[in-house]
Design a protein around this motif. Structure first.
Motif, PDB file in Angstrom:
ATOM      1  N   PRO A  21       0.795  -1.073  -0.110  1.00  0.00           N
ATOM      2  CA  PRO A  21      -0.054  -0.109   0.038  1.00  0.00           C
ATOM      3  C   PRO A  21       0.961   1.128  -0.017  1.00  0.00           C
ATOM      4  CG  PRO A  21      -0.655  -1.638   1.757  1.00  0.00           C
ATOM      5  CD  PRO A  21       0.580  -2.025   1.325  1.00  0.00           C
ATOM      6  N   LYS A  22       0.251   2.219  -0.547  1.00  0.00           N
ATOM      7  CA  LYS A  22       1.100   3.501  -0.566  1.00  0.00           C
ATOM      8  C   LYS A  22       0.870   4.306   0.811  1.00  0.00           C
ATOM      9  CE  LYS A  22      -0.302   4.781  -5.381  1.00  0.00           C
ATOM     10  NZ  LYS A  22      -1.215   5.575  -6.308  1.00  0.00           N
ATOM     11  N   PRO A  23       2.099   5.037   1.351  1.00  0.00           N
ATOM     12  CA  PRO A  23       1.990   5.446   2.526  1.00  0.00           C
ATOM     13  C   PRO A  23       0.871   6.339   2.709  1.00  0.00           C
ATOM     14  CG  PRO A  23       4.134   5.756   1.538  1.00  0.00           C
ATOM     15  CD  PRO A  23       3.296   5.220   0.353  1.00  0.00           C
ATOM     16  N   TRP A  24       0.215   6.473   3.856  1.00  0.00           N
ATOM     17  CA  TRP A  24      -0.798   7.212   4.317  1.00  0.00           C
ATOM     18  C   TRP A  24      -0.712   7.787   5.611  1.00  0.00           C
ATOM     19  CZ3 TRP A  24      -4.420   5.369   8.228  1.00  0.00           C
ATOM     20  CH2 TRP A  24      -4.023   4.280   8.781  1.00  0.00           C
ATOM     21  N   LYS A  25      -1.508   8.659   5.935  1.00  0.00           N
ATOM     22  CA  LYS A  25      -1.659   9.385   7.364  1.00  0.00           C
ATOM     23  C   LYS A  25      -2.757   9.416   7.970  1.00  0.00           C
ATOM     24  CE  LYS A  25       0.218  13.522   9.359  1.00  0.00           C
ATOM     25  NZ  LYS A  25       0.881  14.912   9.005  1.00  0.00           N
ATOM     26  N   ASP A  85      -4.004  -2.637  -3.656  1.00  0.00           N
ATOM     27  CA  ASP A  85      -3.835  -2.451  -2.184  1.00  0.00           C
ATOM     28  C   ASP A  85      -5.026  -3.336  -1.435  1.00  0.00           C
ATOM     29  OD1 ASP A  85      -5.820  -0.862  -2.136  1.00  0.00           O
ATOM     30  OD2 ASP A  85      -4.576   0.685  -1.337  1.00  0.00           O
ATOM     31  N   MET A  86      -5.815  -4.096  -2.185  1.00  0.00           N
ATOM     32  CA  MET A  86      -6.861  -4.706  -1.379  1.00  0.00           C
ATOM     33  C   MET A  86      -7.923  -4.002  -0.776  1.00  0.00           C
ATOM     34  SD  MET A  86      -5.087  -8.334   0.104  1.00  0.00           S
ATOM     35  CE  MET A  86      -5.930  -7.945   1.750  1.00  0.00           C
ATOM     36  N   SER A  87      -7.780  -2.704  -1.098  1.00  0.00           N
ATOM     37  CA  SER A  87      -9.049  -1.748  -0.353  1.00  0.00           C
ATOM     38  C   SER A  87     -10.296  -2.008  -0.973  1.00  0.00           C
ATOM     39  CB  SER A  87      -8.697  -0.455  -0.361  1.00  0.00           C
ATOM     40  OG  SER A  87      -8.509   0.239  -1.662  1.00  0.00           O
ATOM     41  N   VAL A  88     -10.660  -2.416  -2.272  1.00  0.00           N
ATOM     42  CA  VAL A  88     -11.618  -2.800  -2.866  1.00  0.00           C
ATOM     43  C   VAL A  88     -11.682  -4.210  -3.416  1.00  0.00           C
ATOM     44  CG1 VAL A  88     -13.491  -2.097  -4.494  1.00  0.00           C
ATOM     45  CG2 VAL A  88     -12.447  -0.476  -3.142  1.00  0.00           C
ATOM     46  N   CYS A  89     -12.466  -5.085  -2.918  1.00  0.00           N
ATOM     47  CA  CYS A  89     -12.583  -6.404  -3.535  1.00  0.00           C
ATOM     48  C   CYS A  89     -14.017  -6.857  -3.793  1.00  0.00           C
ATOM     49  CB  CYS A  89     -11.848  -7.519  -2.694  1.00  0.00           C
ATOM     50  SG  CYS A  89     -10.032  -7.091  -2.181  1.00  0.00           S
ATOM     51  N   TYR A  90     -13.961  -8.029  -4.652  1.00  0.00           N
ATOM     52  CA  TYR A  90     -15.364  -8.587  -4.889  1.00  0.00           C
ATOM     53  C   TYR A  90     -15.258 -10.185  -4.807  1.00  0.00           C
ATOM     54  CZ  TYR A  90     -16.662  -4.159  -6.770  1.00  0.00           C
ATOM     55  OH  TYR A  90     -17.056  -2.730  -6.679  1.00  0.00           O
ATOM     56  N   TYR A 102      -5.961   0.776   7.270  1.00  0.00           N
ATOM     57  CA  TYR A 102      -5.388   0.366   8.476  1.00  0.00           C
ATOM     58  C   TYR A 102      -5.235  -0.804   8.721  1.00  0.00           C
ATOM     59  CZ  TYR A 102     -10.083   0.391  10.689  1.00  0.00           C
ATOM     60  OH  TYR A 102     -11.395   0.324  10.917  1.00  0.00           O
ATOM     61  N   VAL A 103      -6.083  -1.884   8.098  1.00  0.00           N
ATOM     62  CA  VAL A 103      -6.006  -3.343   8.400  1.00  0.00           C
ATOM     63  C   VAL A 103      -5.052  -3.802   7.688  1.00  0.00           C
ATOM     64  CG1 VAL A 103      -8.703  -3.460   8.616  1.00  0.00           C
ATOM     65  CG2 VAL A 103      -7.712  -3.923   6.392  1.00  0.00           C
ATOM     66  N   PHE A 104      -4.297  -3.341   6.695  1.00  0.00           N
ATOM     67  CA  PHE A 104      -3.140  -3.937   6.007  1.00  0.00           C
ATOM     68  C   PHE A 104      -1.766  -3.284   5.967  1.00  0.00           C
ATOM     69  CE2 PHE A 104      -4.263  -1.708   2.429  1.00  0.00           C
ATOM     70  CZ  PHE A 104      -5.840  -1.886   2.287  1.00  0.00           C
ATOM     71  N   SER A 105      -1.699  -1.911   6.635  1.00  0.00           N
ATOM     72  CA  SER A 105      -0.675  -1.201   6.683  1.00  0.00           C
ATOM     73  C   SER A 105      -0.667  -0.263   7.731  1.00  0.00           C
ATOM     74  CB  SER A 105      -0.398  -0.348   5.203  1.00  0.00           C
ATOM     75  OG  SER A 105      -1.250   0.591   5.318  1.00  0.00           O
ATOM     76  N   GLU A 106       0.523   0.269   8.235  1.00  0.00           N
ATOM     77  CA  GLU A 106       0.529   1.238   9.411  1.00  0.00           C
ATOM     78  C   GLU A 106       0.672   2.761   8.562  1.00  0.00           C
ATOM     79  OE1 GLU A 106       3.975   0.288  11.481  1.00  0.00           O
ATOM     80  OE2 GLU A 106       2.932  -1.309  12.528  1.00  0.00           O
ATOM     81  N   PRO A 107      -0.024   3.721   9.281  1.00  0.00           N
ATOM     82  CA  PRO A 107       0.164   4.859   8.708  1.00  0.00           C
ATOM     83  C   PRO A 107       1.455   5.470   9.199  1.00  0.00           C
ATOM     84  CG  PRO A 107      -0.835   4.881  11.138  1.00  0.00           C
ATOM     85  CD  PRO A 107      -0.487   3.608  10.573  1.00  0.00           C
ATOM     86  N   ILE A 108       1.744   6.564   8.513  1.00  0.00           N
ATOM     87  CA  ILE A 108       3.166   7.331   8.621  1.00  0.00           C
ATOM     88  C   ILE A 108       3.395   8.005  10.028  1.00  0.00           C
ATOM     89  CG2 ILE A 108       3.562   7.298   6.260  1.00  0.00           C
ATOM     90  CD1 ILE A 108       2.964  10.372   6.134  1.00  0.00           C
ATOM     91  N   ASN A 109       2.275   8.276  10.584  1.00  0.00           N
ATOM     92  CA  ASN A 109       2.328   9.213  11.744  1.00  0.00           C
ATOM     93  C   ASN A 109       1.992   8.307  13.058  1.00  0.00           C
ATOM     94  OD1 ASN A 109      -0.586   8.851  10.983  1.00  0.00           O
ATOM     95  ND2 ASN A 109      -0.960  10.769  11.824  1.00  0.00           N
ATOM     96  N   ILE A 110       2.488   6.904  12.909  1.00  0.00           N
ATOM     97  CA  ILE A 110       2.216   6.021  14.211  1.00  0.00           C
ATOM     98  C   ILE A 110       3.255   6.557  15.303  1.00  0.00           C
ATOM     99  CG2 ILE A 110       3.637   4.264  13.401  1.00  0.00           C
ATOM    100  CD1 ILE A 110       1.384   2.294  14.474  1.00  0.00           C
ATOM    101  N   ILE A 111       2.923   6.156  16.549  1.00  0.00           N
ATOM    102  CA  ILE A 111       3.757   6.641  17.602  1.00  0.00           C
ATOM    103  C   ILE A 111       4.118   5.512  18.321  1.00  0.00           C
ATOM    104  CG2 ILE A 111       3.578   9.162  17.638  1.00  0.00           C
ATOM    105  CD1 ILE A 111       1.497   8.701  19.793  1.00  0.00           C
ATOM    106  N   LYS A 112       5.235   5.441  19.035  1.00  0.00           N
ATOM    107  CA  LYS A 112       5.627   4.345  19.787  1.00  0.00           C
ATOM    108  C   LYS A 112       4.785   4.089  21.018  1.00  0.00           C
ATOM    109  CE  LYS A 112      10.224   2.847  20.622  1.00  0.00           C
ATOM    110  NZ  LYS A 112      11.444   3.266  21.112  1.00  0.00           N
ATOM    111  N   ASP A 113       4.525   3.096  21.423  1.00  0.00           N
ATOM    112  CA  ASP A 113       3.696   2.701  22.580  1.00  0.00           C
ATOM    113  C   ASP A 113       4.378   3.053  23.704  1.00  0.00           C
ATOM    114  OD1 ASP A 113       1.197   1.726  21.185  1.00  0.00           O
ATOM    115  OD2 ASP A 113       2.422  -0.228  21.135  1.00  0.00           O
ATOM    116  N   ASP A 114       3.815   3.396  24.835  1.00  0.00           N
ATOM    117  CA  ASP A 114       4.491   3.703  26.205  1.00  0.00           C
ATOM    118  C   ASP A 114       4.810   2.663  26.664  1.00  0.00           C
ATOM    119  OD1 ASP A 114       4.493   6.501  25.709  1.00  0.00           O
ATOM    120  OD2 ASP A 114       2.761   6.752  26.186  1.00  0.00           O
TER     121      ASP A 114
END
Length: 114
Positions: A21-25, A85-90, A102-114
């Motif tokens: 998938p393409k990078p996303w935010k 990127d599998m976002s639309v299937c039949y 968000y089900v198959f990639s992480e956003p570019i603005n993900i932050i570290k868990d504390d």
């Protein structure tokens, strides 16, 4: 290059080869724990959006797999992918399955868990 019997059906409007998938935010920065919770909630409720449970199960497995395995899962389940990127299937009966990024990639603005 695939098996001798494999075909690329993209010219016919059917299955396309999956790509990363393409990078996303996300609308706001989220943690991996929040992302995991969002994914769990989606997959728990996905069958209620319509379609067949076995197709949702295959999409879930494919979303969590590496690209080559995901492609094999999609192909063997007879899922028609209209976006790389599998976002639309039949499914083979024409039921539409929409997956959020968000089900198959992480956003570019993900932050570290504390």
């Amino acid at each position: 290059m695939g098996c001798a019997g494999s075909t690329d059906k993209s010219e016919e409007g059917a299955t396309k080869k999956l790509r990363k998938p393409k990078p996303w935010k996300h609308s706001e920065a989220i943690t991996r724990a929040q992302l995991k919770k969002m994914r769990e909630e989606f997959w728990d409720t996905a069958p209620h959006y319509g379609g067949k449970a076995e197709i949702w199960d295959a999409l879930h497995a494919a979303a969590e797999a590496q690209l080559d395995l995901a492609q094999a899962i999609i192909d063997s389940a007879g899922i028609i992918v209209t976006s790389e990127d599998m976002s639309v299937c039949y499914d083979e009966r024409g039921a539409k399955y929409e997956l959020p990024k968000y089900v198959f990639s992480e956003p570019i603005n993900i932050i570290k868990d504390d």
